[in-house]
Scaffold this active site. Structure first.
Site, PDB file in Angstrom:
ATOM      1  N   SER A 151       0.852  -1.189   0.000  1.00 42.93           N
ATOM      2  CA  SER A 151       0.000   0.000   0.000  1.00 42.93           C
ATOM      3  C   SER A 151       0.883   1.231   0.000  1.00 42.93           C
ATOM      4  O   SER A 151       2.031   1.192   0.466  1.00 42.93           O
ATOM      5  CB  SER A 151      -0.886   0.014   1.250  1.00 42.93           C
ATOM      6  OG  SER A 151      -1.507   1.279   1.432  1.00 42.93           O
ATOM      7  N   TYR A 164      -1.825  -0.718  10.460  1.00 40.05           N
ATOM      8  CA  TYR A 164      -1.984  -1.116   9.056  1.00 40.05           C
ATOM      9  C   TYR A 164      -0.763  -0.717   8.246  1.00 40.05           C
ATOM     10  O   TYR A 164      -0.204  -1.527   7.489  1.00 40.05           O
ATOM     11  CB  TYR A 164      -3.236  -0.467   8.470  1.00 40.05           C
ATOM     12  CG  TYR A 164      -3.407  -0.696   6.985  1.00 40.05           C
ATOM     13  CD1 TYR A 164      -3.842  -1.927   6.501  1.00 40.05           C
ATOM     14  CD2 TYR A 164      -3.113   0.307   6.062  1.00 40.05           C
ATOM     15  CE1 TYR A 164      -3.981  -2.145   5.146  1.00 40.05           C
ATOM     16  CE2 TYR A 164      -3.253   0.102   4.703  1.00 40.05           C
ATOM     17  CZ  TYR A 164      -3.686  -1.133   4.242  1.00 40.05           C
ATOM     18  OH  TYR A 164      -3.812  -1.361   2.892  1.00 40.05           O
TER      19      TYR A 164
END
Length: 257
Positions: A151, A164
Site C-alpha cells: 500500500s 496497518y
C-alpha cells in the site's frame, strides 16, 4: 479464429489470495482473460464458485479453493492441490489483507492482531506454501512471479493508520529482500503499492474519524478501481522474463499523498 494461442499468459498457473472480492476478484478475471489458469483462494467459498463460473463462462479456466490464509494447514493443503492438479503455480498474487485504522490510544488490540495475523502472518503462510512451486516452475519455464499487495501506506504517513501502515511497510521491505534471494532463481518479486482503491476494504473500517476521512476523499477525487490494479498485475506478469518491476506505486490522479 481463436486467439488463445497468442495470449500473453498462456500456460501460466496463477494463484490469487483474497480472491472473493475487490482487487483479487478483478485480477483473477483479468489474468484468466490473458490465458492463465487461475486458482482463486479465499474464505468465502460461495463467492469463489460464482467467480469461477464467470471466468469459465468467458472461456477461461479456474479452480476455487476455500481457505483462510491464517490457517497454515489449509494453505498447505491448497498448495498441495495446486501441485497435484495443475503442476504447481508459477504466478502468485499474494493479496489477502485487511485495513482497520484507529487511534493507537484506543488500544484496539484485537484489531491490531487481526491486521498482523492476516497482512503479515497470512502473507508468510502463503509464501511458505507456494514459493517452492514458483522456484521449481521458474527453473522449468524460465520465469515465475511473486506479487505482493502492499500500500502507499508503506511509504506515506496517515494518522490512525499506524498498525496497518506498519504491516504494509513489512510487505514492501520483505519483497525487496525476497527479490535478492529469488531473482537469481528466475522468480520475479514485485510489491504493488496502491493508493485508495474502491473495494470492500473500506467496509471493514469502524473508526469514525477514519470513515470521515475516507468519505471526504471519495468526494474529493476519483478512487482507483480494482480493474486498474488487475490490469497492472497482468502487465507485470506479461513482461519479458528479464524485466522485474520490483515496486509499483499506483495512485489516483487526485490523491497527493
Amino acid at each position: 479464429m481463436s486467439t488463445a494461442s497468442v495470449q500473453p499468459l498462456d500456460g501460466r498457473v496463477a494463484v490469487i489470495t483474497g480472491a472473493s472480492s475487490g482487487i483479487g476478484e478483478a485480477s483473477a478475471e483479468h489474468l484468466a482473460s490473458l490465458g492463465a489458469k487461475v486458482v482463486v483462494i479465499a474464505r468465502r467459498a460461495g463467492r469463489l464458485e460464482d467467480l469461477v463460473a464467470r471466468i469459465e463462462g468467458n472461456g477461461g479456466k479456474a479452480l476455487a479453493i476455500g481457505a483462510d490464509v491464517t490457517d497454515v494447514a489449509a494453505v498447505q493443503a491448497a498448495a498441495d492441490r495446486v501441485e497435484a492438479e495443475l503442476g504447481g503455480a508459477d504466478l502468485l498474487f499474494n493479496n489477502a489483507g485487511v485495513m482497520l485504522p484507529a487511534p493507537v490510544e484506543e488500544l484496539a488490540t484485537d484489531q491490531w492482531q487481526r491486521q498482523i495475523d492476516l497482512n503479515v502472518t497470512g502473507l508468510m503462510n502463503v509464501i511458505a506454501a507456494f514459493v517452492p512451486q514458483l522456484v521449481n516452475n521458474a527453473g522449468e519455464r524460465g520465469v515465475a512471479d511473486l506479487i505482493n499487495t502492499s500500500s502507499i501506506a508503506a511509504q506515506n504517513i496517515f494518522p490512525n493508520f499506524a498498525v496497518y501502515s506498519g504491516t504494509k511497510a513489512y510487505v514492501t521491505h520483505l519483497s525487496r529482500h525476497l527479490r535478492t534471494e529469488l531473482g537469481p532463481k528466475k522468480v520475479r518479486v514485485s510489491a504493488i503499492e496502491p493508493g485508495i482503491v474502491g473495494t470492500e476494504l473500506q467496509s471493514h473500517v469502524t473508526d469514525a474519524g477514519a470513515l470521515e476521512w475516507l468519505d471526504g476523499s471519495k468526494d474529493a477525487m476519483d478512487w482507483l478501481t480494482p480493474q486498474d490494479i488487475a490490469e497492472t498485475i497482468g502487465f507485470l506478469a506479461a513482461l519479458p522474463p528479464r524485466v522485474n518491476l520490483q515496486q509499483v506505486t499506483i495512485m489516483p490522479t487526485g490523491q497527493t499523498s
